[in-house]
Design an enzyme around this catalytic site. Sequence first.
Site, PDB file in Angstrom:
ATOM      1  N   GLY A  67       0.843  -1.190   0.000  1.00 62.96           N
ATOM      2  CA  GLY A  67       0.000   0.000   0.000  1.00 62.96           C
ATOM      3  C   GLY A  67       0.870   1.228   0.000  1.00 62.96           C
ATOM      4  O   GLY A  67       2.065   1.147   0.302  1.00 62.96           O
TER       5      GLY A  67
ATOM      6  N   CYS B  28       5.459  -6.106   1.442  1.00 57.97           N
ATOM      7  CA  CYS B  28       5.805  -4.683   1.371  1.00 57.97           C
ATOM      8  C   CYS B  28       5.240  -3.917   2.568  1.00 57.97           C
ATOM      9  O   CYS B  28       5.674  -4.131   3.690  1.00 57.97           O
ATOM     10  CB  CYS B  28       5.330  -4.128   0.028  1.00 57.97           C
ATOM     11  SG  CYS B  28       6.075  -2.551  -0.354  1.00 57.97           S
ATOM     12  N   TYR B  29       4.235  -3.069   2.370  1.00 59.64           N
ATOM     13  CA  TYR B  29       3.638  -2.377   3.522  1.00 59.64           C
ATOM     14  C   TYR B  29       3.173  -3.403   4.564  1.00 59.64           C
ATOM     15  O   TYR B  29       3.251  -3.153   5.778  1.00 59.64           O
ATOM     16  CB  TYR B  29       2.446  -1.519   3.046  1.00 59.64           C
ATOM     17  CG  TYR B  29       1.683  -0.837   4.163  1.00 59.64           C
ATOM     18  CD1 TYR B  29       2.199   0.283   4.796  1.00 59.64           C
ATOM     19  CD2 TYR B  29       0.435  -1.315   4.576  1.00 59.64           C
ATOM     20  CE1 TYR B  29       1.498   0.917   5.827  1.00 59.64           C
ATOM     21  CE2 TYR B  29      -0.278  -0.692   5.593  1.00 59.64           C
ATOM     22  CZ  TYR B  29       0.260   0.422   6.219  1.00 59.64           C
ATOM     23  OH  TYR B  29      -0.435   1.032   7.216  1.00 59.64           O
TER      24      TYR B  29
ATOM     25  N   HIS C 209       7.584  -7.689  -4.287  1.00 67.00           N
ATOM     26  CA  HIS C 209       6.234  -8.043  -4.764  1.00 67.00           C
ATOM     27  C   HIS C 209       6.278  -9.306  -5.618  1.00 67.00           C
ATOM     28  O   HIS C 209       6.590  -9.231  -6.804  1.00 67.00           O
ATOM     29  CB  HIS C 209       5.657  -6.888  -5.596  1.00 67.00           C
ATOM     30  CG  HIS C 209       5.305  -5.697  -4.783  1.00 67.00           C
ATOM     31  ND1 HIS C 209       4.088  -5.553  -4.175  1.00 67.00           N
ATOM     32  CD2 HIS C 209       6.032  -4.617  -4.442  1.00 67.00           C
ATOM     33  CE1 HIS C 209       4.070  -4.417  -3.501  1.00 67.00           C
ATOM     34  NE2 HIS C 209       5.241  -3.829  -3.637  1.00 67.00           N
TER      35      HIS C 209
ATOM     36  N   GLU D  87       3.840 -10.917  -6.786  1.00 74.25           N
ATOM     37  CA  GLU D  87       2.721 -11.011  -7.716  1.00 74.25           C
ATOM     38  C   GLU D  87       3.005 -10.373  -9.063  1.00 74.25           C
ATOM     39  O   GLU D  87       2.306 -10.616 -10.025  1.00 74.25           O
ATOM     40  CB  GLU D  87       1.448 -10.378  -7.111  1.00 74.25           C
ATOM     41  CG  GLU D  87       1.526  -8.901  -6.801  1.00 74.25           C
ATOM     42  CD  GLU D  87       2.220  -8.601  -5.478  1.00 74.25           C
ATOM     43  OE1 GLU D  87       2.701  -9.550  -4.833  1.00 74.25           O
ATOM     44  OE2 GLU D  87       2.304  -7.425  -5.103  1.00 74.25           O
TER      45      GLU D  87
ATOM     46  N   ASP E 285     -19.463 -10.960 -20.656  1.00 75.71           N
ATOM     47  CA  ASP E 285     -20.056 -11.155 -19.335  1.00 75.71           C
ATOM     48  C   ASP E 285     -21.516 -11.601 -19.415  1.00 75.71           C
ATOM     49  O   ASP E 285     -21.907 -12.575 -18.761  1.00 75.71           O
ATOM     50  CB  ASP E 285     -19.940  -9.874 -18.500  1.00 75.71           C
ATOM     51  CG  ASP E 285     -18.512  -9.351 -18.483  1.00 75.71           C
ATOM     52  OD1 ASP E 285     -17.600 -10.129 -18.827  1.00 75.71           O
ATOM     53  OD2 ASP E 285     -18.305  -8.166 -18.148  1.00 75.71           O
TER      54      ASP E 285
ATOM     55  N   LYS F 294     -12.210 -11.479 -14.768  1.00 80.09           N
ATOM     56  CA  LYS F 294     -12.502 -11.626 -16.200  1.00 80.09           C
ATOM     57  C   LYS F 294     -11.844 -12.876 -16.807  1.00 80.09           C
ATOM     58  O   LYS F 294     -12.463 -13.580 -17.608  1.00 80.09           O
ATOM     59  CB  LYS F 294     -11.989 -10.384 -16.938  1.00 80.09           C
ATOM     60  CG  LYS F 294     -12.449 -10.278 -18.367  1.00 80.09           C
ATOM     61  CD  LYS F 294     -13.743  -9.554 -18.405  1.00 80.09           C
ATOM     62  CE  LYS F 294     -14.236  -9.265 -19.786  1.00 80.09           C
ATOM     63  NZ  LYS F 294     -15.417  -8.409 -19.715  1.00 80.09           N
TER      64      LYS F 294
END
Length: 512
Positions: free
Chosen positions: A54, A81-82, A168, A170, A226, A368
């Site tokens: 964050g 991280c944060y 990170h 990710e 969708d 998605k």
Amino acid sequence: MAQTIAVLDFGSQYTQVIARRIRECHVYSKIYHFSTPVATLRAEGVIGIILSGGPSSVFAKEAPLPDQAIFTMGVPVLGICYGLQLMGHLLDGRVAKSTHREYGHGTLHIQKPGRLFAQLPKKLRVWNSHGDRLIKLPPGFQAIGTTENSEYAAIEDRPRNFYGIQFHPEVFHTERGIDVYQNFLFGVCGAKRNWTMKNFIDHTVAGIRTKVGPGRVLLGLSGGVDSSVAAALIHRAIGKQLTCVFVDNGLLRLGERAQVEALYKKHFRIDVRVVDAAELFLRRLKGVSEPEQKRKIIGRTFVEVFEKSLKTIGHADFLGQGTLYPDVIESVAIGNNPAALIKTHHNVGGLPARMKLQLLEPLRELFKDEVRIVGAKLGLPREVVWRQPFPGPGLGVRVMGEISKDRLDILRKADAILQEEMMASGTYWKVWQSFCVFLPVKTVGVVGDERNYAWVIAVRVVESIDAMTADWARLPYDLLQKISSRITNEVRGVSRVVLDISSKPPATIEWE
Ligand code: XMP
């Protein structure tokens, strides 16, 4: 879901990416507001917690803090991280304030693989983006990895199953990041690989049957991914109790209505009612050229036509909608987190309340990419599953200025040629969107020996990850040449084709 990995969102721009990475490992993951009480997490079967990064500093007056009972809840915690700094701060270590951010690639030296770094090489290229850093370990913790700038780039408290990493995992720039997640999920939390789209379909089909019972469901089909996947899923659950309404607003692309009829009516045998309202829409749009006004008229008319169609369809109990997970996440607006700023386009806003229908949103839990997998598993063709986004107001926002049937017809023909060439070259699948725009400008051309005073078509092809930023696609000249010469030769009323080479920002993807 019986087991959930909770991602507590402290406003990182990567929060959704974390949840997606976990789900790619076939483990269910859900994003929670950072302050969610432990009682809620427990009730939802949380078996592990990830504290996201964050933009805040733990020293900030309004620093976002979790319910501190997460540290006595008895489940593993991974701070990123944060998240790592929070663990340092709240568990009696020491975090140092920093005036500059460490941003970009770094090398992580793994000192002790333990569970988190099991089977990983001793050195990893990782992605950093942080200001403050941990300078004293909290009691019970030890360092398991270092970087050039940080002695405590990765830490663990093995007995309590607490882990912290400054980088990170990710993001794509971090080498073997997915292995770090897998180690946490399977090695530390003992998660099972049960989040698969097959399980999702089975579970959701059963859920829809229970919820709907003998009731009837109405769904507005737009032909987009969708609503198509929602229709196919609901249809699999309750068959003829589903009725879809497809509104032909006169702003569709060439052949679109016929494609919808062929696929859903003939192939899937779904009860699709096509409402031809083209004339009404065009009448209402006559003389209107201001983009927001066009959008309002199109939106309002859609709701009206849709409501009216109920009269011929008869009573319904539920309104099916293709709402996705990113639309329902309560985003945390800290700093300049772009996830909090995503523009949502409410094309059917207010409809369910006015129609006194209950909502049925079977895709609410999905990202998605998961919706696409579900669509493919339900037998929807590639053209639907990987269809490019198309705005709700359709070609209404792609004819600049006043809309008329003639202008729409010219645009439809030009756009069909563009799509044909994009498909034939395989480029269609590689870009975010490709479309034509009608410009109400006349320029001179030559046809044979005669001068031809006719309209201009703009070609807009962009690459993007999420539509928030976009770059114009560098298409091969040969392809551009073919598109241009086919449009000017085959579409009467067009004398010139121009290429839009603007990025977003400062331009937007659509022209209106
Ligand atoms: P912009 O033009 O804002 O577009 O860069 C971002 C994405 O949103 C789509 N878009 C819309 N979708 N109703 C929609 O359903 C709308 O009014 C609308 N306007 C833009 C656009 O195609 C792009 O993918």
